[in-house]
Scaffold this active site. Structure first.
Site, mmCIF file in Angstrom:
data_model
loop_
_atom_site.group_PDB
_atom_site.id
_atom_site.type_symbol
_atom_site.label_atom_id
_atom_site.label_comp_id
_atom_site.label_asym_id
_atom_site.label_seq_id
_atom_site.Cartn_x
_atom_site.Cartn_y
_atom_site.Cartn_z
ATOM 1 N N TYR A 13 0.821 -1.211 0.000
ATOM 2 C CA TYR A 13 0.000 0.000 0.000
ATOM 3 C C TYR A 13 0.855 1.262 0.000
ATOM 4 C CZ TYR A 13 -4.250 -2.677 0.607
ATOM 5 O OH TYR A 13 -5.307 -3.535 0.400
ATOM 6 N N VAL A 14 2.086 1.150 0.542
ATOM 7 C CA VAL A 14 2.978 2.314 0.543
ATOM 8 C C VAL A 14 3.944 2.259 -0.636
ATOM 9 C CG1 VAL A 14 4.896 3.376 1.801
ATOM 10 C CG2 VAL A 14 2.777 2.835 2.970
ATOM 11 N N ASP A 35 9.396 -7.249 -4.807
ATOM 12 C CA ASP A 35 8.680 -7.900 -3.702
ATOM 13 C C ASP A 35 8.925 -9.398 -3.757
ATOM 14 O OD1 ASP A 35 5.946 -6.644 -2.039
ATOM 15 O OD2 ASP A 35 6.376 -8.789 -1.926
ATOM 16 N N LEU A 228 -3.428 11.239 15.878
ATOM 17 C CA LEU A 228 -4.633 11.088 15.041
ATOM 18 C C LEU A 228 -5.595 10.089 15.698
ATOM 19 C CD1 LEU A 228 -2.994 11.012 11.488
ATOM 20 C CD2 LEU A 228 -4.481 12.806 12.395
ATOM 21 N N CYS A 277 -2.324 0.421 10.729
ATOM 22 C CA CYS A 277 -1.257 1.151 11.404
ATOM 23 C C CYS A 277 -1.564 1.731 12.785
ATOM 24 C CB CYS A 277 -0.754 2.258 10.483
ATOM 25 S SG CYS A 277 0.037 1.539 9.033
ATOM 26 N N LYS A 340 -12.270 1.660 5.958
ATOM 27 C CA LYS A 340 -12.803 2.990 5.672
ATOM 28 C C LYS A 340 -13.277 3.012 4.214
ATOM 29 C CE LYS A 340 -9.509 6.239 4.746
ATOM 30 N NZ LYS A 340 -8.258 7.003 4.808
HETATM 31 P P1 NAD Z 1 2.006 -4.173 2.849
HETATM 32 O O1 NAD Z 1 1.875 -5.410 3.650
HETATM 33 O O2 NAD Z 1 0.868 -3.755 1.969
HETATM 34 O O3 NAD Z 1 3.295 -4.277 1.898
HETATM 35 C C1 NAD Z 1 4.525 -4.721 2.309
HETATM 36 C C2 NAD Z 1 5.143 -5.572 1.198
HETATM 37 O O4 NAD Z 1 6.486 -5.875 1.545
HETATM 38 C C3 NAD Z 1 4.448 -6.920 0.980
HETATM 39 O O5 NAD Z 1 3.983 -7.018 -0.347
HETATM 40 C C4 NAD Z 1 5.529 -7.958 1.291
HETATM 41 O O6 NAD Z 1 5.463 -9.120 0.492
HETATM 42 C C5 NAD Z 1 6.789 -7.169 1.023
HETATM 43 N N1 NAD Z 1 7.985 -7.715 1.677
HETATM 44 C C6 NAD Z 1 8.138 -8.096 2.970
HETATM 45 N N2 NAD Z 1 9.390 -8.512 3.191
HETATM 46 C C7 NAD Z 1 10.060 -8.392 2.020
HETATM 47 C C8 NAD Z 1 11.401 -8.656 1.625
HETATM 48 N N3 NAD Z 1 12.301 -9.108 2.500
HETATM 49 N N4 NAD Z 1 11.738 -8.429 0.337
HETATM 50 C C9 NAD Z 1 10.831 -7.970 -0.559
HETATM 51 N N5 NAD Z 1 9.555 -7.685 -0.236
HETATM 52 C C10 NAD Z 1 9.169 -7.900 1.045
HETATM 53 O O7 NAD Z 1 2.362 -3.014 3.863
HETATM 54 P P2 NAD Z 1 2.072 -1.451 3.690
HETATM 55 O O8 NAD Z 1 0.666 -1.147 4.094
HETATM 56 O O9 NAD Z 1 2.571 -1.007 2.368
HETATM 57 O O10 NAD Z 1 2.997 -0.860 4.838
HETATM 58 C C11 NAD Z 1 4.397 -0.858 4.718
HETATM 59 C C12 NAD Z 1 4.982 0.028 5.803
HETATM 60 O O11 NAD Z 1 4.522 1.372 5.623
HETATM 61 C C13 NAD Z 1 4.572 -0.353 7.223
HETATM 62 O O12 NAD Z 1 5.648 -0.089 8.081
HETATM 63 C C14 NAD Z 1 3.445 0.600 7.540
HETATM 64 O O13 NAD Z 1 3.325 0.866 8.917
HETATM 65 C C15 NAD Z 1 3.876 1.856 6.804
HETATM 66 N N6 NAD Z 1 2.784 2.738 6.395
HETATM 67 C C16 NAD Z 1 1.640 2.232 5.865
HETATM 68 C C17 NAD Z 1 0.645 3.093 5.428
HETATM 69 C C18 NAD Z 1 -0.631 2.563 4.832
HETATM 70 O O14 NAD Z 1 -1.527 3.369 4.586
HETATM 71 N N7 NAD Z 1 -0.792 1.278 4.588
HETATM 72 C C19 NAD Z 1 0.840 4.487 5.485
HETATM 73 C C20 NAD Z 1 2.034 4.971 6.012
HETATM 74 C C21 NAD Z 1 3.002 4.092 6.458
HETATM 75 C C1 UGA Z 2 -3.551 6.827 8.833
HETATM 76 C C2 UGA Z 2 -3.050 8.272 8.875
HETATM 77 O O1 UGA Z 2 -4.144 9.151 8.601
HETATM 78 C C3 UGA Z 2 -1.943 8.496 7.847
HETATM 79 O O2 UGA Z 2 -1.420 9.805 7.981
HETATM 80 C C4 UGA Z 2 -0.820 7.478 8.095
HETATM 81 O O3 UGA Z 2 0.179 7.615 7.125
HETATM 82 C C5 UGA Z 2 -1.398 6.082 8.021
HETATM 83 O O4 UGA Z 2 -2.458 5.950 9.012
HETATM 84 C C6 UGA Z 2 -0.405 5.010 8.356
HETATM 85 O O5 UGA Z 2 0.604 5.258 8.971
HETATM 86 O O6 UGA Z 2 -0.746 3.883 7.988
HETATM 87 P P1 UGA Z 2 -5.227 5.458 7.309
HETATM 88 O O7 UGA Z 2 -5.151 4.448 8.403
HETATM 89 O O8 UGA Z 2 -5.033 5.017 5.921
HETATM 90 O O9 UGA Z 2 -4.151 6.616 7.567
HETATM 91 O O10 UGA Z 2 -6.655 6.174 7.348
HETATM 92 P P2 UGA Z 2 -7.307 7.328 8.256
HETATM 93 O O11 UGA Z 2 -8.052 8.227 7.368
HETATM 94 O O12 UGA Z 2 -6.350 7.921 9.192
HETATM 95 O O13 UGA Z 2 -8.378 6.503 9.089
HETATM 96 C C7 UGA Z 2 -7.995 5.571 10.082
HETATM 97 C C8 UGA Z 2 -9.229 5.061 10.802
HETATM 98 O O14 UGA Z 2 -9.777 6.094 11.619
HETATM 99 C C9 UGA Z 2 -10.355 4.621 9.856
HETATM 100 O O15 UGA Z 2 -10.959 3.476 10.374
HETATM 101 C C10 UGA Z 2 -11.313 5.804 9.867
HETATM 102 O O16 UGA Z 2 -12.644 5.449 9.582
HETATM 103 C C11 UGA Z 2 -11.157 6.263 11.313
HETATM 104 N N1 UGA Z 2 -11.523 7.687 11.495
HETATM 105 C C12 UGA Z 2 -10.770 8.666 10.933
HETATM 106 C C13 UGA Z 2 -12.632 8.013 12.261
HETATM 107 O O17 UGA Z 2 -13.337 7.123 12.804
HETATM 108 N N2 UGA Z 2 -12.940 9.332 12.431
HETATM 109 C C14 UGA Z 2 -12.210 10.333 11.878
HETATM 110 O O18 UGA Z 2 -12.569 11.519 12.076
HETATM 111 C C15 UGA Z 2 -11.104 9.983 11.103
#
Ligand code: NAD
Ligand code: UGA
Length: 467
Positions: A13-14, A35, A228, A277, A340
């Site tokens: 997702y990131v 990956d 947050l 997260c 969400k």
């Molecule tokens: P994700 O599970 O969607 O993706 C991670 C990917 O990494 C997977 O596809 C997995 O197969 C791959 N992977 C794991 N080990 C590996 C390796 N050794 N070599 C190659 N690929 C490998 O996770 P995500 O949601 O993208 O989150 C990644 C990080 O970013 C986390 O630390 C999370 O906390 C942070 N983050 C997530 C969000 C979000 O909205 N999902 C937002 C901000 C930060």
């Molecule tokens: C959150 C942060 O907003 C991002 O800045 C951060 O990068 C990310 O986590 C992360 O580190 O993974 P995300 O989890 O994708 O993003 O979505 P949000 O919009 O923050 O919502 C999180 C949860 O809180 C959802 O279940 C949403 O429905 C809930 N929420 C949010 C509420 O119930 N009320 C609100 O007013 C806002």
């Protein structure tokens, strides 16, 4: 150092969206997202853009433009590490499930595996960027792994470690990446910081780029998520006070949020926060506080998760109460299973625990979600059941691709996400489908109350209560 080749480890997702946006904004940089998950890479390379592994508004257009030009998805990790001047680590960092710190600490095994691969296959001078959310001080561990093997190698390898946490939110990822509130870069090697900052300054104002030391950057990401989530738990706790006193949560949120010092965002009461997260980052913060002997601080942050769990339980309980104290054999429709709106991500979705509570009480559930499929729901429900050692309840629920069909003969309809399409439902049709007295539980507080009541449906709304 001018960056020409980027490798991103982790196509999730990131990794996927963030690299897509860098590729889109920096046509002169070649980006390889790698990956270990072959299926995921196959999906990123799908011709049919509606089948990309993640759904984000606007992502398909960017992939269409950049994929195969300067954005590539592959499982060839070693080769792409070797060719890169800059490597982003964007792998998953879930909560540990066993061993020391289980249930609180972050499992760093995927980060460590990535660092080991980089140290083995990296060549020349390489900037290693932490993009994953990591416990404060992880950069030290990464450095140690990188330096150990570079000492053992005949090849002259030099690594610089930076922290560059990602703040995107799912459902708005592309907009967040194109117009971020800030870019945070932590590090102690000025030239590397400049190289990364130059990439972002291709489309982001310089004054939005904050540079700090490594530890401040790593910690800021955890604290941003904790703040947050704290707001969500705060407003959810107030929703319960409103329901008990006759105050209206929407009025209270508006009145409180108008104060600029408080601000209007993140004050929407709901069924509890979900997503991969918030919970894991706060648990990690709790673990870190305990590690440093800051017990009172850890207890303070832990309470945010306690309120979140309580909110989910309180909603399932009141649904049972409103349905005459029993839901055994009753049909309950659920609209929204993702954590969400506008995402297909179901990780830690409040729908999982609420559904499981209702299934345990004997209800038959019928699900509809605009982005989530039946397989994904099955996976999540079984995971949860497995955790609590409850027998498989798969024969007690069904999935419908037509939302109205899922309400046929239902005693209640629960709305769990604020997907746009739930804002303009045909309440006349729904009321004809349902069995009287039919209940609507609006846990997001955004449905048209007048319309619902007009068709004789009973209504409970978060932070308001029964109409
Ligand atoms: P994700 O599970 O969607 O993706 C991670 C990917 O990494 C997977 O596809 C997995 O197969 C791959 N992977 C794991 N080990 C590996 C390796 N050794 N070599 C190659 N690929 C490998 O996770 P995500 O949601 O993208 O989150 C990644 C990080 O970013 C986390 O630390 C999370 O906390 C942070 N983050 C997530 C969000 C979000 O909205 N999902 C937002 C901000 C930060
Ligand atoms: C959150 C942060 O907003 C991002 O800045 C951060 O990068 C990310 O986590 C992360 O580190 O993974 P995300 O989890 O994708 O993003 O979505 P949000 O919009 O923050 O919502 C999180 C949860 O809180 C959802 O279940 C949403 O429905 C809930 N929420 C949010 C509420 O119930 N009320 C609100 O007013 C806002």
């Amino acid at each position: 150092m001018k960056i020409k080749n980027i490798c991103c480890i982790g196509a999730g997702y990131v990794g996927g969206p963030s690299m897509a946006v860098i590729a889109y904004k920096c046509p002169n940089i070649q980006i390889n997202v790698v990956d270990i998950n072959r299926e995921r890479i196959k999906q990123w390379n799908q011709k049919d853009l509606s089948k990309l592994p993640i759904f984000e508004p606007g992502l398909d257009k960017i992939i269409e433009k950049c994929r195969g030009v300067n954005l590539h998805f592959s499982t060839d990790i070693e080769k792409n590490i070797a060719n890169a001047d800059m490597i982003f680590i964007s792998v998953n960092t879930p909560t540990k499930t066993e061993g020391y710190g289980a249930g609180l600490a972050i499992d760093l095994k995927w980060v460590e595996a990535s660092a080991r691969k980089i140290s083995e296959f990296g060549t020349g001078e390489t900037i290693v960027v932490e993009k994953s959310t990591l416990p404060v001080k992880t950069a030290q561990t990464i450095k140690e792994i990188l330096e150990l093997s570079s000492k053992n190698s005949s090849n002259n390898k030099i690594f610089h470690v930076l922290s560059n946490p990602e703040f995107l939110a799912e459902g708005t990822a592309i907009n967040d990446l194109i117009n971020p509130a800030r870019i945070l870069i932590g590090g102690n090697h000025a030239k590397s910081i400049k190289s990364l900052s130059n990439i972002y300054s291709n489309w982001i104002d310089k004054d939005k780029i904050i540079t700090t030391n490594l530890w401040s950057s790593e910690l800021s990401k955890l604290i941003a998520n904790a703040f947050l989530a704290q707001r969500v738990s705060s407003i959810n706790s107030v929703s319960a006070i409103c329901e008990s006193t006759g105050a209206n949560i929407q009025d209270v949120a508006l009145a409180v949020g108008k104060d600029h010092r408080i601000g209007e965002y993140f004050l929407n009461a709901g069924p509890g926060f979900g997503g991969s997260c918030f919970k894991k980052d706060i648990l990690n913060l709790v673990y870190i506080c305990n590690h440093y002997g800051l017990r009172e601080v850890s207890q303070y942050w832990e309470q945010i998760i306690n309120i979140n769990d309580w909110q989910k339980k309180r909603i399932s309980k009141l649904i049972v109460q409103k349905l005459f104290g029993t839901i055994s054999g009753k049909k309950i429709a659920i609209f929204g299973f993702a954590f969400k709106a506008n995402t297909n991500d179901t990780r830690e979705s409040p729908a999982i625990s609420i559904s499981n509570e209702l299934l345990r009480e004997g209800a038959n559930l019928s699900f509809y979600d605009p982005k989530v499929n039946s397989l994904q729901i099955e996976k999540e429900l079984n995971l949860e059941n497995h955790k609590s050692e409850i027998t498989k309840l798969s024969n007690k629920w069904s999935f419908h691709s037509d939302k109205y069909e899922s309400t046929i003969k239902a005693d209640a309809l629960i709305i769990l996400t604020d997907a746009d399409e739930f804002k303009c439902l045909d309440w006349g049709k729904i009321s004809k489908n349902m069995r009287a007295p039919a209940w609507i539980f609006d846990t997001k507080g955004f449905c048209n109350t007048t319309e619902i009541q007009k068709f004789g449906l009973k209504l409970w709304t978060i932070g308001i209560g029964e109409f």
